[in-house]
Structures are given as structure tokens and as C-alpha cells.
Design a protein around this motif. Structure first.
Motif, PDB file in Angstrom:
ATOM      1  N   ASN A  27     -77.408  24.669 -77.627  1.00  0.00           N
ATOM      2  CA  ASN A  27     -77.279  26.110 -77.423  1.00  0.00           C
ATOM      3  C   ASN A  27     -78.000  26.909 -78.505  1.00  0.00           C
ATOM      4  OD1 ASN A  27     -75.489  25.362 -79.484  1.00  0.00           O
ATOM      5  ND2 ASN A  27     -74.138  27.100 -79.056  1.00  0.00           N
ATOM      6  N   ILE A  74     -73.303  29.324 -73.990  1.00  0.00           N
ATOM      7  CA  ILE A  74     -73.440  28.237 -73.029  1.00  0.00           C
ATOM      8  C   ILE A  74     -72.241  28.147 -72.087  1.00  0.00           C
ATOM      9  CG2 ILE A  74     -72.344  26.438 -74.447  1.00  0.00           C
ATOM     10  CD1 ILE A  74     -74.589  24.557 -73.485  1.00  0.00           C
ATOM     11  N   GLU A  75     -71.124  28.761 -72.454  1.00  0.00           N
ATOM     12  CA  GLU A  75     -69.926  28.682 -71.616  1.00  0.00           C
ATOM     13  C   GLU A  75     -69.350  30.051 -71.290  1.00  0.00           C
ATOM     14  OE1 GLU A  75     -66.935  25.883 -72.923  1.00  0.00           O
ATOM     15  OE2 GLU A  75     -68.426  24.762 -74.068  1.00  0.00           O
ATOM     16  N   CYS A 209     -82.927  28.138 -70.874  1.00  0.00           N
ATOM     17  CA  CYS A 209     -81.460  28.085 -70.976  1.00  0.00           C
ATOM     18  C   CYS A 209     -80.854  27.463 -69.724  1.00  0.00           C
ATOM     19  CB  CYS A 209     -80.897  29.490 -71.185  1.00  0.00           C
ATOM     20  SG  CYS A 209     -81.263  30.222 -72.802  1.00  0.00           S
ATOM     21  N   ARG A 210     -81.378  27.819 -68.551  1.00  0.00           N
ATOM     22  CA  ARG A 210     -80.843  27.267 -67.305  1.00  0.00           C
ATOM     23  C   ARG A 210     -81.065  25.756 -67.230  1.00  0.00           C
ATOM     24  NH1 ARG A 210     -83.151  32.010 -64.899  1.00  0.00           N
ATOM     25  NH2 ARG A 210     -84.848  30.783 -63.973  1.00  0.00           N
ATOM     26  N   ARG A 212     -81.071  23.652 -69.662  1.00  0.00           N
ATOM     27  CA  ARG A 212     -80.086  22.996 -70.528  1.00  0.00           C
ATOM     28  C   ARG A 212     -78.679  23.117 -69.951  1.00  0.00           C
ATOM     29  NH1 ARG A 212     -84.529  24.136 -72.780  1.00  0.00           N
ATOM     30  NH2 ARG A 212     -85.329  22.968 -74.587  1.00  0.00           N
ATOM     31  N   LEU A 213     -78.407  24.241 -69.314  1.00  0.00           N
ATOM     32  CA  LEU A 213     -77.114  24.395 -68.656  1.00  0.00           C
ATOM     33  C   LEU A 213     -76.971  23.410 -67.504  1.00  0.00           C
ATOM     34  CD1 LEU A 213     -76.423  28.232 -68.608  1.00  0.00           C
ATOM     35  CD2 LEU A 213     -74.895  26.461 -69.444  1.00  0.00           C
ATOM     36  N   ASP A 214     -78.033  23.247 -66.710  1.00  0.00           N
ATOM     37  CA  ASP A 214     -77.983  22.290 -65.594  1.00  0.00           C
ATOM     38  C   ASP A 214     -77.669  20.887 -66.102  1.00  0.00           C
ATOM     39  OD1 ASP A 214     -78.539  24.227 -63.737  1.00  0.00           O
ATOM     40  OD2 ASP A 214     -80.707  23.853 -63.725  1.00  0.00           O
ATOM     41  N   GLN A 216     -76.058  20.061 -68.885  1.00  0.00           N
ATOM     42  CA  GLN A 216     -74.676  19.989 -69.369  1.00  0.00           C
ATOM     43  C   GLN A 216     -73.682  20.044 -68.216  1.00  0.00           C
ATOM     44  OE1 GLN A 216     -73.845  19.414 -72.699  1.00  0.00           O
ATOM     45  NE2 GLN A 216     -76.058  19.026 -72.630  1.00  0.00           N
ATOM     46  N   ILE A 217     -73.990  20.794 -67.172  1.00  0.00           N
ATOM     47  CA  ILE A 217     -73.100  20.871 -65.996  1.00  0.00           C
ATOM     48  C   ILE A 217     -72.983  19.506 -65.333  1.00  0.00           C
ATOM     49  CG2 ILE A 217     -72.923  21.808 -63.656  1.00  0.00           C
ATOM     50  CD1 ILE A 217     -74.101  24.440 -64.780  1.00  0.00           C
ATOM     51  N   MET A 230     -69.550  27.002 -67.359  1.00  0.00           N
ATOM     52  CA  MET A 230     -70.998  26.884 -67.481  1.00  0.00           C
ATOM     53  C   MET A 230     -71.699  27.278 -66.182  1.00  0.00           C
ATOM     54  SD  MET A 230     -71.769  23.609 -69.955  1.00  0.00           S
ATOM     55  CE  MET A 230     -70.808  22.417 -69.001  1.00  0.00           C
ATOM     56  N   ARG A 234     -74.441  30.122 -65.943  1.00  0.00           N
ATOM     57  CA  ARG A 234     -75.755  29.920 -65.344  1.00  0.00           C
ATOM     58  C   ARG A 234     -76.047  30.957 -64.277  1.00  0.00           C
ATOM     59  NH1 ARG A 234     -79.173  28.423 -61.739  1.00  0.00           N
ATOM     60  NH2 ARG A 234     -80.795  26.839 -62.147  1.00  0.00           N
TER      61      ARG A 234
END
Length: 245
Positions: A27, A74-75, A209-210, A212-214, A216-217, A230, A234
Motif C-alpha cells: 500500500n 487499501i481497505e 492501485c487496482r 494490487r487490490l485485485d 490482495q482480494i 477491499m 476497489r
């Protein structure tokens, strides 16, 4: 066989690059100065993580540029920008006096030293390079110490930077970056970037950012509170047309 002279230059180059690298968390990203009032957001290498962190190597030919490590939400929804930090970004004058010394130190290490090692100029040129380097280093470190309150850093931090710079000369080229790192900016990266970058730059940052979110999801179990948070975060980062579908 690598000669001693070439080996020395390779070691100095390696030390400079090693000291320049930022190890960014999932993040985190870097707010990088591209000009006097131009900024961009840079992310680490997502596919080459070390201990869960992404290495980011700034432009090695721009040691005069400022770099700030910042976090993004991130959350949760994006946080707010910090007015004090924005004022700091716009106040470029406090770093101006370090740019010429940093470049002179770079010239001493990577122009004059090899000129002395690989040409007829000889050891005299190397001695001139070392004198120029330490003169600029001592001037810069003294100015950093005298203006430590202006930079918002403590005397111990300046002392640590001084030891690194004087013991390992290539580290001194990152003086401006070290001063920036010691300031620990507050505020959300994307909220700050929204006030500094053009729309295309902001969208590129959101794309990273998306990604990295994908990732982590996908690692979170179905239905977990963190996964749902998350996914919601996103959705806020998605383009308008995607968010409406």
C-alpha cells in the motif's frame, strides 16, 4: 579479469544504486518530483517482490529530485491530503541549496575519479575529486544540521546521514532523498496526487492501485470482512463507467 580501477567504479555504482532503492509495501508508492512543480506517482516492481516488498529504483541520473514515500488506503475509502505536506511540496527553495553540491559530488565520484584512474591525469585528479567531494559533503551536511528544524528532522537523523555519507561516499548522492525520507509525510497518496497531477497521471496511479487490490482480494477468503472492505475500496478506484456496472 576485472582491474582494480574498474572494480572500484563498479562497487561505487552498485553502492549508489543500492542506497537509492526504495522497498515499498503493497500500500505504498513514491511521489517523485519530475520538475520544479511537476510530480508523478511511481510504484515498485510488482512482479519482483523481496520479503513482500516491491523494489523501486528512482532515476539514477536525477539525484536532485525529491522523493516521498506515501501510503494509499487499501481497505477503506481514500483518506485526506495533509495541508502541511502540500505546503512543503510547494516550498522548493529549502532544497535548492543542496542541488549544486549533490551534482558536484556526483561529478567528483563518477567523472573526476575515473578520469584519474583511466587516463594520464593520474592520482592528482583523484585527490582533487576527493577534496571536491568532501568539501561539498561537509557543506551540505552542515547546512542540513543548521536547518534541521526547518526540515522537521532531529539532530540524530542528520548525524546518521552524515556518518553514512562520509564513510560511504556514494550514499551522499542521495542526500536530498534522505532528507525527504526523514520527513515522513502524512496524508493519503491518491488524495494528495489529485491536487498535484493531471487527470491522466491520477488515472495511471489508480490503475496500479487496482492491480494490487485485485491481488490482495484474491488472497482473502470469500466473505471475509477484509475482502469485502477491499472490494469496496476497489470500487471507489474504478473508472466511472466500470463502477456503474
Amino acid at each position: 579479469m576485472v582491474s582494480d580501477e574498474l572494480g572500484l567504479m563498479l562497487v561505487m555504482t552498485g553502492l549508489y544504486l543500492y542506497d537509492s532503492v526504495l522497498m515499498l509495501a503493497i500500500n505504498e508508492a513514491a511521489l517523485v518530483q519530475g520538475g520544479r512543480k511537476r510530480w508523478r506517482v511511481a510504484f515498485g516492481a510488482q512482479n519482483y517482490r523481496l520479503a513482500g516488498r516491491e523494489p523501486f529504483l528512482p532515476n539514477p541520473f536525477a539525484p536532485h529530485g525529491r522523493i516521498y514515500r506515501m501510503t494509499w488506503a487499501i481497505e477503506s475509502a481514500a483518506g485526506k491530503h495533509d495541508e502541511a505536506f502540500l505546503a512543503l511540496l510547494n516550498e522548493d527553495a529549502r532544497f535548492k541549496e543542496f542541488r549544486v553540491p549533490v551534482w558536484l559530488m556526483a561529478i567528483a565520484l563518477f567523472v573526476l575519479v575515473p578520469a584519474g584512474l583511466f587516463s594520464r591525469l593520474g592520482h592528482g585528479c583523484v585527490l582533487i575529486a576527493m577534496a571536491l567531494f568532501y568539501l561539498c559533503a561537509l557543506f551540505s551536511l552542515t547546512r542540513a544540521y543548521l536547518n534541521r528544524e526547518r526540515f522537521g528532522i532531529g539532530g540524530r537523523t542528520v548525524a546518521s546521514i552524515a556518518v553514512q555519507s562520509l564513510v560511504c561516499p556514494p550514499f551522499a548522492l542521495n542526500l536530498i532523498r534522505k532528507l525527504c525520507a526523514a520527513q515522513r509525510p502524512r496524508g493519503d497518496l491518491l488524495a494528495t496526487a489529485a491536487l498535484l497531477l493531471p487527470p491522466c497521471g491520477i488515472e495511471l496511479a489508480k490503475v496500479q492501485c487496482r492491480k494490487r487490490l485485485d491481488e490482495q482480494i484474491d488472497l482473502e477468503p470469500e466473505g471475509s470482512a477484509r475482502r469485502l472492505a477491499m472490494i469496496d475500496a476497489r470500487r471507489r478506484l474504478a473508472p466511472r463507467e466500470e463502477a456503474q456496472t
